[in-house]
Design an enzyme around this catalytic site. Structure first.
Site, PDB file in Angstrom:
ATOM      1  N   ASN A   1      82.264  15.985 -59.375  1.00 41.74           N
ATOM      2  CA  ASN A   1      81.617  14.710 -58.690  1.00 41.74           C
ATOM      3  C   ASN A   1      80.325  15.233 -57.912  1.00 41.74           C
ATOM      4  O   ASN A   1      79.832  16.562 -57.948  1.00 41.74           O
ATOM      5  CB  ASN A   1      82.419  14.247 -57.548  1.00 41.74           C
ATOM      6  CG  ASN A   1      82.555  15.207 -56.247  1.00 41.74           C
ATOM      7  OD1 ASN A   1      81.632  15.387 -55.810  1.00 41.74           O
ATOM      8  ND2 ASN A   1      83.772  15.406 -55.774  1.00 41.74           N
TER       9      ASN A   1
ATOM     10  N   ASP B   1      91.756  21.578 -54.259  1.00 36.56           N
ATOM     11  CA  ASP B   1      91.609  20.170 -53.644  1.00 36.56           C
ATOM     12  C   ASP B   1      92.756  19.547 -53.551  1.00 36.56           C
ATOM     13  O   ASP B   1      92.977  18.323 -53.005  1.00 36.56           O
ATOM     14  CB  ASP B   1      90.803  18.923 -55.073  1.00 36.56           C
ATOM     15  CG  ASP B   1      89.546  19.401 -55.056  1.00 36.56           C
ATOM     16  OD1 ASP B   1      88.760  19.945 -53.730  1.00 36.56           O
ATOM     17  OD2 ASP B   1      88.905  19.215 -56.018  1.00 36.56           O
TER      18      ASP B   1
ATOM     19  N   ASN C   1      94.549  11.565 -52.398  1.00 38.16           N
ATOM     20  CA  ASN C   1      94.689  11.251 -53.631  1.00 38.16           C
ATOM     21  C   ASN C   1      96.028  11.570 -54.430  1.00 38.16           C
ATOM     22  O   ASN C   1      96.209  11.640 -55.539  1.00 38.16           O
ATOM     23  CB  ASN C   1      93.630  11.997 -54.523  1.00 38.16           C
ATOM     24  CG  ASN C   1      92.308  12.039 -54.015  1.00 38.16           C
ATOM     25  OD1 ASN C   1      91.498  12.859 -53.588  1.00 38.16           O
ATOM     26  ND2 ASN C   1      91.791  10.400 -54.170  1.00 38.16           N
TER      27      ASN C   1
ATOM     28  N   ARG D   1      92.352  18.768 -61.601  1.00 36.72           N
ATOM     29  CA  ARG D   1      93.071  18.296 -60.629  1.00 36.72           C
ATOM     30  C   ARG D   1      94.482  17.989 -60.914  1.00 36.72           C
ATOM     31  O   ARG D   1      95.315  17.685 -60.313  1.00 36.72           O
ATOM     32  CB  ARG D   1      92.518  17.053 -59.737  1.00 36.72           C
ATOM     33  CG  ARG D   1      91.319  17.370 -59.029  1.00 36.72           C
ATOM     34  CD  ARG D   1      90.728  16.491 -57.945  1.00 36.72           C
ATOM     35  NE  ARG D   1      91.947  16.629 -56.904  1.00 36.72           N
ATOM     36  CZ  ARG D   1      91.918  15.540 -55.806  1.00 36.72           C
ATOM     37  NH1 ARG D   1      90.881  14.806 -55.746  1.00 36.72           N
ATOM     38  NH2 ARG D   1      92.658  15.729 -54.837  1.00 36.72           N
TER      39      ARG D   1
ATOM     40  N   ARG E   1      86.879   6.864 -61.344  1.00 33.82           N
ATOM     41  CA  ARG E   1      87.860   7.696 -61.335  1.00 33.82           C
ATOM     42  C   ARG E   1      89.222   7.074 -61.928  1.00 33.82           C
ATOM     43  O   ARG E   1      89.862   7.293 -62.715  1.00 33.82           O
ATOM     44  CB  ARG E   1      88.198   8.348 -59.920  1.00 33.82           C
ATOM     45  CG  ARG E   1      87.231   9.213 -59.639  1.00 33.82           C
ATOM     46  CD  ARG E   1      87.301  10.558 -60.519  1.00 33.82           C
ATOM     47  NE  ARG E   1      86.408  11.733 -60.021  1.00 33.82           N
ATOM     48  CZ  ARG E   1      86.776  12.465 -59.195  1.00 33.82           C
ATOM     49  NH1 ARG E   1      87.961  12.628 -58.658  1.00 33.82           N
ATOM     50  NH2 ARG E   1      85.957  13.377 -58.752  1.00 33.82           N
TER      51      ARG E   1
ATOM     52  N   HIS F   1      84.997   7.348 -55.084  1.00 30.40           N
ATOM     53  CA  HIS F   1      86.415   6.690 -54.618  1.00 30.40           C
ATOM     54  C   HIS F   1      86.153   5.399 -53.811  1.00 30.40           C
ATOM     55  O   HIS F   1      85.163   5.572 -53.011  1.00 30.40           O
ATOM     56  CB  HIS F   1      87.335   7.613 -54.099  1.00 30.40           C
ATOM     57  CG  HIS F   1      88.068   8.706 -55.331  1.00 30.40           C
ATOM     58  ND1 HIS F   1      88.404   9.933 -54.643  1.00 30.40           N
ATOM     59  CD2 HIS F   1      88.629   8.264 -56.147  1.00 30.40           C
ATOM     60  CE1 HIS F   1      89.047  10.495 -55.626  1.00 30.40           C
ATOM     61  NE2 HIS F   1      89.052   9.453 -56.914  1.00 30.40           N
TER      62      HIS F   1
ATOM     63  N   ASP G   1      87.821   4.862 -51.140  1.00 31.03           N
ATOM     64  CA  ASP G   1      87.815   5.260 -49.774  1.00 31.03           C
ATOM     65  C   ASP G   1      86.483   5.946 -49.223  1.00 31.03           C
ATOM     66  O   ASP G   1      86.208   6.234 -48.015  1.00 31.03           O
ATOM     67  CB  ASP G   1      88.984   6.114 -49.364  1.00 31.03           C
ATOM     68  CG  ASP G   1      88.908   7.417 -50.044  1.00 31.03           C
ATOM     69  OD1 ASP G   1      87.953   7.838 -50.526  1.00 31.03           O
ATOM     70  OD2 ASP G   1      90.197   8.117 -49.918  1.00 31.03           O
TER      71      ASP G   1
ATOM     72  N   CYS H   1      90.056  11.231 -46.692  1.00 28.87           N
ATOM     73  CA  CYS H   1      90.424  12.023 -48.192  1.00 28.87           C
ATOM     74  C   CYS H   1      91.399  12.969 -47.793  1.00 28.87           C
ATOM     75  O   CYS H   1      92.172  13.547 -48.335  1.00 28.87           O
ATOM     76  CB  CYS H   1      89.094  12.887 -48.648  1.00 28.87           C
ATOM     77  SG  CYS H   1      88.032  11.562 -49.423  1.00 28.87           S
TER      78      CYS H   1
END
Length: 266
Positions: free
Chosen positions: A19, A63, A69, A88, A135, A164, A166, A260
């Protein structure tokens, strides 16, 4: 009591770039990230009265700390995320295992249906909003709507630093919405205005949106948000909330902040 899934940052760091925030040259201060994460946990538990469920960190999955997520859950059913970036995808099995071990019915999406959990699905009791384009796929929201029997209004995210939902959209407990309109296309901005009355919309200024002011955690009247957002903090106080600004700059290096780092389980 509100419950959240969290994961200590034992293995957190910048190991790849997926990102606009992430740069391999921008090294994470391991000690500072631990202190900041523990402060977040303490504020949630002691000040906001939340209960935290801790996921075991896994080496090689930096992550995993961003538990928002993991997926989404409602009425005992958890839909596990399908990450767009291969870096991820190793997280998916760990999240699925946790939900199975804790009694959730687990649903997996098709491999070509990308969806990144509560990072891209937020809302109020009567309607959910789904972020898409960067995403998550819009088709994932149709599947989720069928699984949960909820109306999901798709919102297209057009600013790369707000990848994202959020990162730029935070429903609050009393029905207000903390958000940054410029992160959305014009249709999404109109859709939000149609569904959330003007007096309930709290617009975050650009400088504070860029510090992830909208990436906040709301527990009743408590709102935990990153420090350095005085205008947002003042607006929250004016609405009767108790803001808890805390330093989370180590996680912003990876494009994350308070929201997050948590996944609401209620």
């Amino acid at each position: 009591m509100s419950r959240f899934l969290v994961c200590p940052p034992d293995h957190f760091g910048i190991q790849y770039e997926i990102n606009p925030w992430m740069r391999l040259s921008n090294t994470v201060d391991k000690h500072a990230s631990q202190v900041q994460w523990r402060t977040l946990a303490r504020v949630l538990e002691e000040d906001a009265g939340a209960k935290l469920e801790r996921l075991t960190p896994v080496a090689g999955l930096p992550d995993l700390v961003f538990t928002a997520n993991a997926g989404v859950m409602h009425d005992g059913t958890a839909v596990i995320s399908r990450f767009r970036h291969p870096e991820r995808r190793g997280e998916e099995e760990h999240f699925a295992r946790w939900f199975k071990e804790h009694g959730y019915r687990v649903i997996r999406l098709d491999k070509d249906c990308y969806f990144e959990g509560a990072g891209d699905l937020l809302g109020f009791s009567d309607i959910w909003f789904g972020g898409y384009r960067q995403r998550s796929d819009i088709k994932a929201h149709r599947v989720l709507s069928e699984v949960y029997g909820k109306e999901i209004l798709p919102l297209e995210l057009v600013a790369s630093r707000f990848y994202h939902l959020d990162t730029c959209f935070c429903p609050l407990s009393n029905g207000e919405l903390l958000y940054y309109p410029a992160a959305f296309d014009s249709y999404a901005q109109t859709a939000i205005a149609d569904r959330v009355d003007a007096q309930r919309r709290i617009v975050v200024p650009h400088t504070e949106a860029s510090r992830f002011a909208c990436n906040a955690v709301c527990v009743g009247r408590h709102v935990v948000l990153p420090s350095g957002c005085p205008e947002t903090t003042a607006m929250l106080k004016d609405r009767g909330y108790t803001p808890h600004p805390i330093a989370l700059d180590q996680f912003l290096k990876s494009g994350g902040s308070a929201k997050c780092l948590t996944l609401a389980l209620d």
